[in-house]
Design a protein around this motif. Sequence first.
Motif, PDB file in Angstrom:
ATOM      1  N   PRO A   1       0.830  -1.213   0.000  1.00 30.89           N
ATOM      2  CA  PRO A   1       0.000   0.000   0.000  1.00 30.89           C
ATOM      3  C   PRO A   1       0.861   1.257   0.000  1.00 30.89           C
ATOM      4  N   ILE A   2       0.443   2.228  -0.811  1.00 29.15           N
ATOM      5  CA  ILE A   2       1.273   3.417  -0.991  1.00 29.15           C
ATOM      6  C   ILE A   2       1.270   4.329   0.227  1.00 29.15           C
ATOM      7  N   GLY A   3       0.153   4.360   0.992  1.00 30.99           N
ATOM      8  CA  GLY A   3       0.130   5.208   2.187  1.00 30.99           C
ATOM      9  C   GLY A   3      -1.183   5.945   2.352  1.00 30.99           C
ATOM     10  N   VAL A   4      -1.089   7.213   2.708  1.00 32.48           N
ATOM     11  CA  VAL A   4      -2.265   8.061   2.908  1.00 32.48           C
ATOM     12  C   VAL A   4      -2.695   8.627   1.555  1.00 32.48           C
ATOM     13  N   CYS A   5      -3.970   8.454   1.232  1.00 32.08           N
ATOM     14  CA  CYS A   5      -4.485   8.869  -0.080  1.00 32.08           C
ATOM     15  C   CYS A   5      -5.544   9.945   0.090  1.00 32.08           C
ATOM     16  N   ALA A   6      -5.382  11.034  -0.618  1.00 29.96           N
ATOM     17  CA  ALA A   6      -6.399  12.086  -0.667  1.00 29.96           C
ATOM     18  C   ALA A   6      -7.256  11.849  -1.897  1.00 29.96           C
ATOM     19  N   LEU A   7      -8.563  11.763  -1.681  1.00 37.39           N
ATOM     20  CA  LEU A   7      -9.485  11.403  -2.751  1.00 37.39           C
ATOM     21  C   LEU A   7     -10.473  12.541  -2.969  1.00 37.39           C
ATOM     22  N   ILE A   8     -10.403  13.174  -4.124  1.00 34.21           N
ATOM     23  CA  ILE A   8     -11.257  14.326  -4.436  1.00 34.21           C
ATOM     24  C   ILE A   8     -12.215  13.908  -5.550  1.00 34.21           C
TER      25      ILE A   8
ATOM     26  N   ALA B   1      -8.781   1.987  -2.581  1.00 35.04           N
ATOM     27  CA  ALA B   1      -7.768   2.393  -1.600  1.00 35.04           C
ATOM     28  C   ALA B   1      -7.793   1.459  -0.395  1.00 35.04           C
ATOM     29  N   LEU B   2      -8.986   1.179   0.130  1.00 31.19           N
ATOM     30  CA  LEU B   2      -9.089   0.276   1.284  1.00 31.19           C
ATOM     31  C   LEU B   2      -8.652  -1.132   0.909  1.00 31.19           C
ATOM     32  N   ALA B   3      -9.012  -1.593  -0.271  1.00 29.30           N
ATOM     33  CA  ALA B   3      -8.600  -2.926  -0.709  1.00 29.30           C
ATOM     34  C   ALA B   3      -7.080  -3.054  -0.725  1.00 29.30           C
ATOM     35  N   ALA B   4      -6.403  -1.973  -1.100  1.00 27.62           N
ATOM     36  CA  ALA B   4      -4.940  -1.980  -1.165  1.00 27.62           C
ATOM     37  C   ALA B   4      -4.290  -1.909   0.212  1.00 27.62           C
TER      38      ALA B   4
ATOM     39  N   ARG C   1       2.294  10.616  -5.816  1.00 25.92           N
ATOM     40  CA  ARG C   1       1.633  10.032  -6.980  1.00 25.92           C
ATOM     41  C   ARG C   1       0.319  10.764  -7.233  1.00 25.92           C
ATOM     42  N   VAL C   2       0.018  10.941  -8.507  1.00 31.79           N
ATOM     43  CA  VAL C   2      -1.206  11.629  -8.908  1.00 31.79           C
ATOM     44  C   VAL C   2      -1.967  10.752  -9.888  1.00 31.79           C
ATOM     45  N   CYS C   3      -3.249  10.559  -9.625  1.00 32.89           N
ATOM     46  CA  CYS C   3      -4.147   9.875 -10.556  1.00 32.89           C
ATOM     47  C   CYS C   3      -5.257  10.860 -10.905  1.00 32.89           C
ATOM     48  N   LEU C   4      -5.386  11.196 -12.174  1.00 35.20           N
ATOM     49  CA  LEU C   4      -6.326  12.229 -12.606  1.00 35.20           C
ATOM     50  C   LEU C   4      -7.276  11.678 -13.658  1.00 35.20           C
TER      51      LEU C   4
ATOM     52  N   GLU D   1      -3.047   1.484  -8.735  1.00 37.26           N
ATOM     53  CA  GLU D   1      -2.783   2.906  -8.508  1.00 37.26           C
ATOM     54  C   GLU D   1      -2.456   3.176  -7.038  1.00 37.26           C
ATOM     55  N   TYR D   2      -2.954   2.331  -6.148  1.00 36.34           N
ATOM     56  CA  TYR D   2      -2.780   2.539  -4.708  1.00 36.34           C
ATOM     57  C   TYR D   2      -1.667   1.671  -4.122  1.00 36.34           C
ATOM     58  N   LEU D   3      -0.851   1.070  -4.993  1.00 35.74           N
ATOM     59  CA  LEU D   3       0.208   0.174  -4.536  1.00 35.74           C
ATOM     60  C   LEU D   3       1.580   0.655  -4.998  1.00 35.74           C
TER      61      LEU D   3
END
Length: 483
Positions: free
Chosen positions: A134-141, A158-161, A239-242, A461-463
């Motif tokens: 898991p990559i860490g803390v994720c901000a989801l907008i 995100a939770l699955a990861a 990391r950015v996912c857009l 994306e979350y790993l």
Amino acid sequence: MRQYPHLYIDGRWTDPIEPHELELVDPTREEPFARVALGSAADADRAVAAARHAFESFSTTSVDDRIALIDRVIDVYESHIDDFSELIAREVGIPISNRAQVTGPAEHMRVAREILREYPFESRMGSAIVRREPIGVCALISPWNWPVQTGVIKVIYALAAGCTVVAKPSLNSAASGALLAQVLHEAEVPPGVFNLVNGRGREVGDALSHHPNVDMISFTGSTAAGKQVGAAAAGTVKRVCLELGGKSANIVLPDADLERAARWNIQRCFFNAGQSCHAPSRMLVHESQVDQVVPFLADEARRYRLGDPLNIATTMGPVVSAAQFKSIRDHIQSGVEQGGQLVTGGLERPDGLDHGYFVQPTVFTGVTPDMTIAREEVFGPVLAVLPYHDEDEALHIANDSPYGLGGYVFGGDRTHARRVASGLRAGRISFNGAPTDSYTPMGGYKQSGIGRSMGRFGLEEYLEVKSVYGFEDEAQALPTLFG
């Protein structure tokens, strides 16, 4: 007046540090129907701290534990489906007849659960172990046009990861964001694993984008806002996912079933009152066949029943806000002024609707590629029909756009249509109206985005990827990364 006076931080409903509220306006009645609490950069910082602390333990949970958590979320969510349906009708004008808006999220949760069940977090490459962590803390907008589904897809993957989350829904759909937080609370998501901070993008969104303890940011919204998020995130190299804007083209080949292509294009383009980033808002028709498709387009567009989204008979509600209403009408006006020919619709309010942000389903022919309605994302029920001379010109027109989110092809010869589909520079292509698949990735080329959501690609994306050497014997017991 409904009240949503709290943020959700570290497993508790909590007051903002500085008390601020926003009134949500019902787009059907043009009057406030709810008040929501507004957070600040300081509240975002509190939420990130809670998520950072929770990550230490949640990132080490087993796959079975996370599957059980997702199962609980699904069960609680499904008990609230009617609540979500009624709420999004009030806050963003989505008709209760549009059940996909509220049933789709549960399906995406089930898909995430099944992918998680089978996903190889460790594999072998040569004699090395390749780990996905898991990559860490994720901000989801998340945006307002799919107010529940987009947020659910981000959160559940995100939770699955094994990541922890700070969510910021659009202010236009802040009430449904609060209801989603309630679902996660009732499902007993551990404290700090999910946090919700409503707030303005220029304050809360910017704070999350810049925050040094946020490891990844996933944003869905306009391309202009996505550029700002990406620029802010670059300072801490997160990391950015857009997933951003679109101006998708539907190429109708000469051997296509013209009636089917026309009716499907209207249905897909005007779904959700045209407020969809994948909408086929450009329909490319051979110059010799434009007159043949026009009657089908006009007839299908006139079948929509506009009205109160709380009425089950309504098939198109209002657009989300006064600002969106003005923007769409400005685009229609530009189409008229620049020489487009109105087939149906236009600037006038629909008959019998003298208030509310209602826009007539509108179709233009005589559109050229340089017109505003052919180049800009209108994000409303407006279709531009463009003629083309040959296949090369059709592909040139379709690809001559800063966007590349979706693309569509209608035709009779499958080999020919597949060649055309391969020439479209976009992230998702559909042939003859084929439905999409929740297991497959979604995302865009060019200025339509970076990264992918949904399915295995969405989980990844979350790993983060880690190579581990020196454990040759242990590696032999693992599946190989490449066949």
